[in-house]
Design a protein around this motif. Structure first.
Motif, mmCIF file in Angstrom:
data_model
loop_
_atom_site.group_PDB
_atom_site.id
_atom_site.type_symbol
_atom_site.label_atom_id
_atom_site.label_comp_id
_atom_site.label_asym_id
_atom_site.label_seq_id
_atom_site.Cartn_x
_atom_site.Cartn_y
_atom_site.Cartn_z
ATOM 1 N N ILE A 6 60.384 -18.088 44.257
ATOM 2 C CA ILE A 6 60.877 -19.231 45.034
ATOM 3 C C ILE A 6 60.440 -19.094 46.486
ATOM 4 O O ILE A 6 59.984 -20.053 47.124
ATOM 5 N N ILE A 28 67.781 -18.895 50.693
ATOM 6 C CA ILE A 28 67.723 -19.102 49.235
ATOM 7 C C ILE A 28 68.999 -18.604 48.567
ATOM 8 O O ILE A 28 69.605 -19.290 47.737
ATOM 9 N N LEU A 32 71.123 -21.617 46.797
ATOM 10 C CA LEU A 32 70.734 -21.791 45.391
ATOM 11 C C LEU A 32 71.608 -20.898 44.517
ATOM 12 O O LEU A 32 71.487 -19.676 44.561
ATOM 13 N N GLU A 37 67.723 -23.191 38.564
ATOM 14 C CA GLU A 37 66.349 -23.370 38.972
ATOM 15 C C GLU A 37 66.278 -24.349 40.146
ATOM 16 O O GLU A 37 66.998 -25.346 40.176
ATOM 17 N N PRO A 38 65.415 -24.086 41.140
ATOM 18 C CA PRO A 38 65.285 -25.010 42.273
ATOM 19 C C PRO A 38 64.614 -26.316 41.840
ATOM 20 O O PRO A 38 63.699 -26.314 41.020
ATOM 21 N N ASP A 39 65.087 -27.435 42.402
ATOM 22 C CA ASP A 39 64.471 -28.726 42.109
ATOM 23 C C ASP A 39 63.758 -29.250 43.360
ATOM 24 O O ASP A 39 63.712 -28.601 44.400
ATOM 25 N N PHE A 42 65.851 -29.376 46.524
ATOM 26 C CA PHE A 42 66.058 -28.074 47.171
ATOM 27 C C PHE A 42 64.842 -27.694 48.006
ATOM 28 O O PHE A 42 64.964 -27.256 49.151
ATOM 29 N N TYR A 43 63.635 -27.856 47.420
ATOM 30 C CA TYR A 43 62.428 -27.505 48.168
ATOM 31 C C TYR A 43 62.251 -28.408 49.383
ATOM 32 O O TYR A 43 61.858 -27.952 50.462
#
Length: 219
Positions: A6, A28, A32, A37-39, A42-43
């Protein structure tokens, strides 16, 4: 996906940056949840924050922290007295200050997004006045501005609240015979005078301004 992967993806999206891996990993871990899982959202939030922070980080790290360290060294020189076991005060680590500034920037971005979303909802509901043939747009707009908008509220939910409050206020100001929709306002059997209706509306606006739910007039 583990934290290292990530971190690598965030650094790739941010580009060249002076933000330390430790600070990014702290972000992070904080934002999170484990096993999630990051979507894209989030990014997007992470990249916005780190790019905004990069704009002033170099100057802050190279100038502010340097000045603080130099001041501590000068203070130590002035107060230093030889002793068998001298102790030197360690200047504060830059990462701690950077983390605080990062958190402040993140909060400011969240507040701005929330305010923009609320203003967009209010504007949308105000624009529906023509389609509904609202009889008194002044009262309608006052009510839209005074209604407290809940988090995650939709335009339809706000519209429902505004209609109920508007219809109630219109009757209070102009009498039981008032027609809330259909174009121009009609005169009812118990309709009060125009002056009294205006006075009641002004009183309502002052109450909302005192409660902080409407902006106060500029002096």
């Amino acid at each position: 996906m583990d934290s290292e992967q990530i971190l690598s993806q965030i650094k790739e999206k941010v580009g060249q940056t002076d933000v330390s891996d430790r600070t990014m990993m702290s972000y992070i871990d904080k934002h999170l949840p484990k096993d999630q899982e990051p979507d894209d959202k989030f990014y997007e939030a992470a990249v916005d924050i780190f790019k905004s922070f990069q704009g002033n980080m170099s100057n802050f790290a190279a100038t502010t922290v340097k000045q603080q360290a130099e001041a501590k060294i000068e203070e130590f020189k002035k107060n230093y007295k030889p002793s068998p076991t001298p102790s030197v005060e360690t200047p504060p680590k830059g990462d701690d200050e950077l983390a605080k500034r990062l958190e402040a920037i993140e909060q400011a971005l969240q507040n701005e997004k929330k305010a923009n979303a609320i203003n967009s909802l209010r504007s949308d509901v105000k624009a529906k006045a023509d389609g509904l043939k609202v009889a008194n747009k002044a009262i309608w707009n006052d009510v839209v501005d005074s209604i407290s908008v809940k988090d995650e509220a939709t335009s339809e939910e706000l519209l429902s609240e505004v209609k109920k409050t508007y219809e109630k206020k219109l009757k209070e100001y102009t009498g039981e015979g008032a027609t809330p929709y259909g174009g121009s306002q009609r005169t009812g059997a118990q309709q009060v005078s125009t002056e009294e209706a205006k006075a009641k509306r002004d009183e309502f606006k002052k109450k909302m301004q005192s409660a902080g739910r409407l902006p106060k007039p500029t002096e």
